[in-house]
Design a protein around this motif. Structure first.
Motif, short mmCIF file in Angstrom:
data_model
loop_
_atom_site.label_atom_id
_atom_site.label_comp_id
_atom_site.label_asym_id
_atom_site.label_seq_id
_atom_site.Cartn_x
_atom_site.Cartn_y
_atom_site.Cartn_z
N ASP A 54 14.30 13.53 -23.19
CA ASP A 54 13.91 15.05 -23.59
C ASP A 54 12.86 15.52 -22.91
OD1 ASP A 54 12.10 13.46 -24.60
OD2 ASP A 54 12.19 14.26 -26.69
N VAL A 55 12.47 14.69 -21.55
CA VAL A 55 11.43 15.50 -20.66
C VAL A 55 11.87 15.22 -18.94
CG1 VAL A 55 9.97 13.26 -20.90
CG2 VAL A 55 8.78 15.36 -19.87
N LYS A 56 11.54 16.15 -18.46
CA LYS A 56 11.92 15.90 -16.95
C LYS A 56 10.75 15.34 -16.31
CE LYS A 56 14.10 17.37 -13.04
NZ LYS A 56 14.50 16.12 -12.31
N VAL A 57 10.96 13.95 -16.19
CA VAL A 57 9.77 13.03 -15.56
C VAL A 57 10.27 12.30 -14.39
CG1 VAL A 57 10.02 11.34 -17.21
CG2 VAL A 57 7.92 11.31 -15.71
N THR A 58 10.08 12.45 -13.25
CA THR A 58 9.83 11.52 -11.97
C THR A 58 8.58 10.85 -11.64
OG1 THR A 58 9.42 13.53 -10.53
CG2 THR A 58 11.91 13.07 -11.29
N ALA A 59 8.97 9.98 -10.77
CA ALA A 59 7.57 9.07 -10.41
C ALA A 59 8.11 8.36 -9.25
CB ALA A 59 7.48 8.05 -11.54
N GLU A 60 6.60 8.24 -8.54
CA GLU A 60 6.85 7.42 -7.25
C GLU A 60 5.82 6.16 -7.31
OE1 GLU A 60 4.75 10.73 -5.15
OE2 GLU A 60 2.92 9.61 -5.01
N VAL A 61 6.10 5.38 -6.40
CA VAL A 61 5.45 4.22 -6.01
C VAL A 61 5.10 3.86 -4.52
CG1 VAL A 61 7.36 2.55 -6.01
CG2 VAL A 61 5.15 1.72 -6.79
N SER A 62 3.88 3.43 -4.28
CA SER A 62 3.50 3.40 -2.87
C SER A 62 3.77 1.93 -2.42
CB SER A 62 2.14 3.68 -2.75
OG SER A 62 1.67 4.97 -3.61
N PRO A 63 4.31 1.81 -1.11
CA PRO A 63 4.28 0.51 -0.56
C PRO A 63 3.26 -0.61 -0.72
CG PRO A 63 5.04 2.15 1.14
CD PRO A 63 4.28 2.89 -0.10
N HIS A 64 1.89 -0.02 -0.65
CA HIS A 64 0.93 -1.16 -0.95
C HIS A 64 0.53 -1.51 -2.35
CE1 HIS A 64 -1.09 3.26 -0.97
NE2 HIS A 64 -1.49 2.74 -2.02
N HIS A 65 1.16 -0.55 -3.23
CA HIS A 65 1.05 -1.25 -4.73
C HIS A 65 2.28 -2.13 -5.05
CE1 HIS A 65 -1.34 2.68 -5.71
NE2 HIS A 65 -2.29 1.52 -5.71
N LEU A 66 3.23 -1.76 -4.29
CA LEU A 66 4.41 -3.14 -4.42
C LEU A 66 3.83 -4.39 -3.58
CD1 LEU A 66 7.28 -0.96 -3.32
CD2 LEU A 66 6.86 -1.77 -5.68
N LEU A 67 2.95 -4.31 -2.78
CA LEU A 67 2.73 -5.47 -1.79
C LEU A 67 1.35 -6.13 -1.90
CD1 LEU A 67 3.96 -4.09 1.78
CD2 LEU A 67 4.77 -5.91 0.49
N PHE A 68 0.37 -5.51 -2.14
CA PHE A 68 -0.94 -6.28 -2.24
C PHE A 68 -1.59 -6.26 -3.41
CE2 PHE A 68 -0.60 -4.01 2.12
CZ PHE A 68 -0.44 -4.93 2.76
N THR A 69 -2.37 -7.11 -3.81
CA THR A 69 -3.30 -7.12 -4.84
C THR A 69 -4.73 -7.27 -4.67
OG1 THR A 69 -3.81 -9.65 -5.00
CG2 THR A 69 -1.76 -8.89 -5.88
N ASP A 70 -5.36 -7.13 -5.74
CA ASP A 70 -7.02 -6.92 -5.64
C ASP A 70 -7.68 -8.27 -4.80
OD1 ASP A 70 -6.56 -8.75 -7.82
OD2 ASP A 70 -7.84 -7.76 -9.31
N GLU A 71 -6.98 -9.40 -5.05
CA GLU A 71 -7.44 -10.62 -4.29
C GLU A 71 -7.24 -10.33 -2.84
OE1 GLU A 71 -5.63 -14.10 -5.48
OE2 GLU A 71 -5.68 -13.39 -7.70
N ASP A 72 -6.37 -9.45 -2.32
CA ASP A 72 -6.30 -9.36 -0.74
C ASP A 72 -7.72 -8.61 -0.32
OD1 ASP A 72 -3.92 -10.20 -0.41
OD2 ASP A 72 -2.97 -8.44 -1.31
N ILE A 73 -8.33 -8.00 -1.06
CA ILE A 73 -9.60 -7.42 -0.42
C ILE A 73 -10.54 -8.78 0.20
CG2 ILE A 73 -9.63 -5.57 -2.15
CD1 ILE A 73 -12.47 -6.63 -2.56
N GLY A 74 -10.29 -9.76 -0.09
CA GLY A 74 -11.24 -11.13 0.56
C GLY A 74 -12.63 -10.84 0.77
N ASP A 75 -13.08 -10.79 1.99
CA ASP A 75 -14.52 -10.47 2.03
C ASP A 75 -14.77 -8.78 2.12
OD1 ASP A 75 -17.33 -10.90 2.18
OD2 ASP A 75 -17.12 -11.46 4.43
N PHE A 76 -14.52 -8.05 0.90
CA PHE A 76 -14.69 -6.68 0.95
C PHE A 76 -14.04 -5.82 2.08
CE2 PHE A 76 -18.37 -8.62 -1.40
CZ PHE A 76 -18.46 -7.89 -2.54
#
Ligand code: ZN
Length: 426
Positions: A251-273
């Motif tokens: 009962d609501v018109k909602v669409t949504a997107e996802v970005s390649p980086h949110h599919l691929l990477f995690t917070d651990e990937d930041i390594g040494d900042f």
């Protein structure tokens, strides 16, 4: 110009199977698609054996930094980065300087797009004046200039009352809203997901609920006002589940997107900042990656968008907290999605064509590009057996703030044909 593409395998959103055929293009129109087409004599013949032909891709979330931050990117460089990556149309975000919050501002960037870009450039407009959440932007002027999408992207529209009134008003004109979802007081430093990695590095993390609260708030406002709401760059499992639940109500018109980086990477990937992994919303966890992919495949996410966010090397070389959020995506998106998902069997070409070509065009009420007789030529040739090395020379964006900098991935965009022009050939 007449082009005869021989031995192509054609991708479409409707089937995981690739159709083997030859394609004849005359003066920008696909005139024939069939096996064994004869050479008409005047055609340039390109053998596409082993390659895949896709409709041109379309990115509904792009920061081109014009006007105001042309040291990072402008319409000329950003549109060439898109073209370089097999993207033949895009939507700009309005958080430029000044912000795109009036008919005049929108008209100026669209005019610049016509002069400086070889692909069509569309723009969104602000919900609130200067994205401040205080006064409504010049919505009617922007509508007259051709704007369909309203967003204060970069930030949430802070005042829900203003957003609600804007929704009631603009929906009457067939405009829709796109939300960057974040409670700023809760997101804090906006640098890193709240979790063990942030704790270990001594950074006050940004919890996923800072995003999820506004995902729910803005869909609720759309539900109450009758507006179409599009949720941008969702990063968390519960954010995805919130959208899935609202969609299931019907009962609501909602669409949504996802970005390649949110599919691929995690917070651990930041390594040494490493600031090439700093974006907003932040990278979260493996469980979030998996849930987002599940949401992409089950239709919770209608589309993929990069949130292409160029920044200069100087800005990104600051310390992790001070460096700006965002990474570039136009040069790398299609190849990286091939490398990590299609090649790995996680989804097929039909999913990529649907989520990154057809659906974003539908969102913008544009004709969907398809490779069929009678359609305008808008296609790319992709070689899965070649590689792309994302050096500074290879990428056309002015900025190189991507985790793929100097990395080599499998797959290569070899040809881009749009209308009567070959925009790229390598
Ligand atoms: Zn955003």
């Amino acid at each position: 110009m007449t082009l005869l593409l021989l031995n192509a395998r054609i991708a479409s959103e409707s089937s995981p199977d690739l159709l083997s055929a030859d394609i004849l293009i005359r003066d920008g129109i696909i005139t024939k698609v069939a096996p064994g087409l004869p050479d008409p004599g005047d055609a340039r013949v390109i053998d596409c054996a082993g390659r895949i032909l896709c409709p041109g891709f379309f990115d509904a979330h792009v920061h081109l930094r014009e006007p105001g931050h042309e040291q990072k990117e402008n319409i000329a460089s950003g549109s060439e980065a898109a073209n370089n990556g097999g993207i033949t149309g895009l939507v700009m975000m309005p958080n430029t300087s000044p912000a795109l919050d009036s008919g005049a501002a929108v008209t100026a960037v669209l005019e610049s797009g016509r002069r400086h870009s070889r692909i069509p450039i569309f723009t969104s407009g602000c919900v609130s004046k200067n994205r401040e959440g205080k006064e409504m932007a010049g919505i009617d002027g922007m509508r007259a200039a051709g704007v369909k999408m309203l967003t204060d992207d970069g930030d949430t529209t802070s005042n829900p009352s203003l957003l609600y009134r804007a929704m009631q008003y603009a929906s009457e004109f067939g405009m829709f809203f796109a939300s960057h979802c974040e409670v700023p007081e809760l997101a804090g430093s906006r640098a890193l997901n709240d979790g063990p990695t942030a704790y270990k590095l001594g950074i006050a993390g940004s919890p996923a609920c800072a995003e999820e609260i506004i995902i729910d708030r803005d869909i609720r406002l759309a539900h109450a006002s009758g507006a179409h709401i599009h949720i941008q760059h969702v990063s968390s499992k519960m954010g995805m589940e919130t959208i899935r639940w609202w969609k299931s109500r019907g009962d609501v018109k909602v669409t949504a997107e996802v970005s390649p980086h949110h599919l691929l990477f995690t917070d651990e990937d930041i390594g040494d900042f490493d600031t090439h992994y700093k974006m907003n919303p932040p990278l979260r966890t493996k469980a979030d990656n998996e849930a987002l992919l599940e949401g992409l495949l089950d239709g919770t996410f209608d589309l993929i968008a990069t949130d292409h966010a160029p920044h200069t090397p100087f800005e990104k070389s600051q310390d992790f907290i001070s460096a700006p959020n965002g990474i570039t995506g136009l040069d790398t998106a299609v190849v990286s999605l091939y490398h990590f998902f299609i090649k790995e069997g996680k989804f097929g070409w039909d999913t990529l064509v649907k989520k990154y070509s057809a659906e974003p065009r539908r969102l913008m009420s544009l004709p969907v590009s398809t490779i069929a007789a009678g359609q305008p030529a808008d296609l790319i040739l992709f070689n899965p057996d070649a590689t792309s090395s994302f050096t500074k020379d290879f990428m056309k964006s002015k900025s190189h703030n991507t985790p793929f900098l100097n990395k080599t991935l499998e797959g290569r965009v070899e040809l881009v044909v749009l209308g009567n022009e070959i925009l790229l050939e390598r």
